[in-house]
Design a protein around this motif. Sequence first.
Motif, PDB file in Angstrom:
ATOM      1  N   ARG A 118     -14.431 -27.318  21.250  1.00  0.00           N
ATOM      2  CA  ARG A 118     -16.040 -28.494  21.850  1.00  0.00           C
ATOM      3  C   ARG A 118     -16.780 -27.968  22.507  1.00  0.00           C
ATOM      4  NH1 ARG A 118     -17.005 -33.246  20.545  1.00  0.00           N
ATOM      5  NH2 ARG A 118     -14.827 -33.335  19.567  1.00  0.00           N
ATOM      6  N   ARG A 119     -16.879 -26.988  23.720  1.00  0.00           N
ATOM      7  CA  ARG A 119     -17.895 -26.361  24.129  1.00  0.00           C
ATOM      8  C   ARG A 119     -18.680 -25.713  22.996  1.00  0.00           C
ATOM      9  NH1 ARG A 119     -17.334 -21.554  28.117  1.00  0.00           N
ATOM     10  NH2 ARG A 119     -16.078 -20.881  26.557  1.00  0.00           N
ATOM     11  N   GLY A 120     -18.527 -25.020  22.059  1.00  0.00           N
ATOM     12  CA  GLY A 120     -18.914 -25.099  20.902  1.00  0.00           C
ATOM     13  C   GLY A 120     -20.470 -25.463  20.042  1.00  0.00           C
ATOM     14  N   VAL A 121     -18.982 -27.207  20.119  1.00  0.00           N
ATOM     15  CA  VAL A 121     -19.847 -28.208  19.655  1.00  0.00           C
ATOM     16  C   VAL A 121     -21.244 -28.621  20.126  1.00  0.00           C
ATOM     17  CG1 VAL A 121     -18.898 -30.553  18.669  1.00  0.00           C
ATOM     18  CG2 VAL A 121     -17.802 -28.771  18.330  1.00  0.00           C
ATOM     19  N   ASN A 122     -21.256 -28.798  21.396  1.00  0.00           N
ATOM     20  CA  ASN A 122     -21.834 -28.703  22.671  1.00  0.00           C
ATOM     21  C   ASN A 122     -22.841 -28.304  22.330  1.00  0.00           C
ATOM     22  OD1 ASN A 122     -20.075 -31.484  23.379  1.00  0.00           O
ATOM     23  ND2 ASN A 122     -19.804 -30.356  25.287  1.00  0.00           N
ATOM     24  N   ARG A 123     -22.490 -27.296  22.130  1.00  0.00           N
ATOM     25  CA  ARG A 123     -23.747 -26.035  22.289  1.00  0.00           C
ATOM     26  C   ARG A 123     -24.073 -26.592  20.883  1.00  0.00           C
ATOM     27  NH1 ARG A 123     -21.469 -21.770  21.905  1.00  0.00           N
ATOM     28  NH2 ARG A 123     -21.209 -21.086  24.337  1.00  0.00           N
ATOM     29  N   VAL A 124     -24.144 -26.521  19.599  1.00  0.00           N
ATOM     30  CA  VAL A 124     -24.200 -26.738  18.040  1.00  0.00           C
ATOM     31  C   VAL A 124     -25.191 -28.113  18.560  1.00  0.00           C
ATOM     32  CG1 VAL A 124     -24.629 -27.152  16.138  1.00  0.00           C
ATOM     33  CG2 VAL A 124     -23.095 -25.400  16.932  1.00  0.00           C
ATOM     34  N   LEU A 125     -25.104 -29.530  19.076  1.00  0.00           N
ATOM     35  CA  LEU A 125     -25.445 -30.550  19.145  1.00  0.00           C
ATOM     36  C   LEU A 125     -26.640 -30.429  19.982  1.00  0.00           C
ATOM     37  CD1 LEU A 125     -23.161 -32.626  20.101  1.00  0.00           C
ATOM     38  CD2 LEU A 125     -24.199 -32.427  17.865  1.00  0.00           C
ATOM     39  N   ASP A 126     -26.721 -29.184  21.411  1.00  0.00           N
ATOM     40  CA  ASP A 126     -28.042 -29.036  22.415  1.00  0.00           C
ATOM     41  C   ASP A 126     -28.689 -28.650  21.732  1.00  0.00           C
ATOM     42  OD1 ASP A 126     -26.888 -30.785  24.173  1.00  0.00           O
ATOM     43  OD2 ASP A 126     -25.636 -29.501  24.435  1.00  0.00           O
TER      44      ASP A 126
END
Length: 225
Positions: A116-124
């Motif tokens: 989930r941290r990786g997903v949030n990073r990509v989205l940001d």
Amino acid sequence: MSLKLAVFDVDGTLVDSRGPILQALTEGAKAVGLEPPPYEEARHIVGLSLVEALQHLRPEADAALIDAYAHEYKQAFLRFHADPDFREILYPGAEATLLRLKAEGWLIGMATGKSRRGVNRVLDVFGWRDLFDATYCGDDGPSKPHPFMVTENMRVLGVDAAQTLMIGDASFDMRMAREARAYAIGVSWGFHTVEELDAAGAHQIVHDFNELDGALNAFEARAVA
């Protein structure tokens, strides 16, 4: 208006992460005393959730060693992102396709082995929070090729399998889509070969985003017919 849902994998499909993933696997392995994997070995496990991927990569390692490897892998990515010169690279045409789909009323989902941290990073990093209507990752439930991530995208967005397609570069993505009864589009520019995608049940394989756009248009025409 008929609903249409495109669910995207990330690594190897939207983002060219081959270099950073191999480097993180190498640094993590060295940190815990394991043999670093060559690319040909590493590419086969990309798409699985991290712990399961590392278990496949180094089946001789016990659970504690795999946990340590996963920790060091994550630490490597934190170091990468702390470097002001580090850039994640999109495949040519990736963002244009996402923007077009959103403008044309598609629902857009994500199914990735990232945390989930990786997903949030990509989205940001790419400013995609308003593009994706739902995101599911390795922290949310069973790993690919279990259909969980695709079926959850469909469930929360109110879309059935006949209105859903999955776009990914790995055999895990194709098998996941098939299990969810969604249309499976493989992309040839990522981690798995055309032959591997075909063997995993891809309904269609495309070789660039222009060809993917055509496949999406054809799917839309069938879905609304």
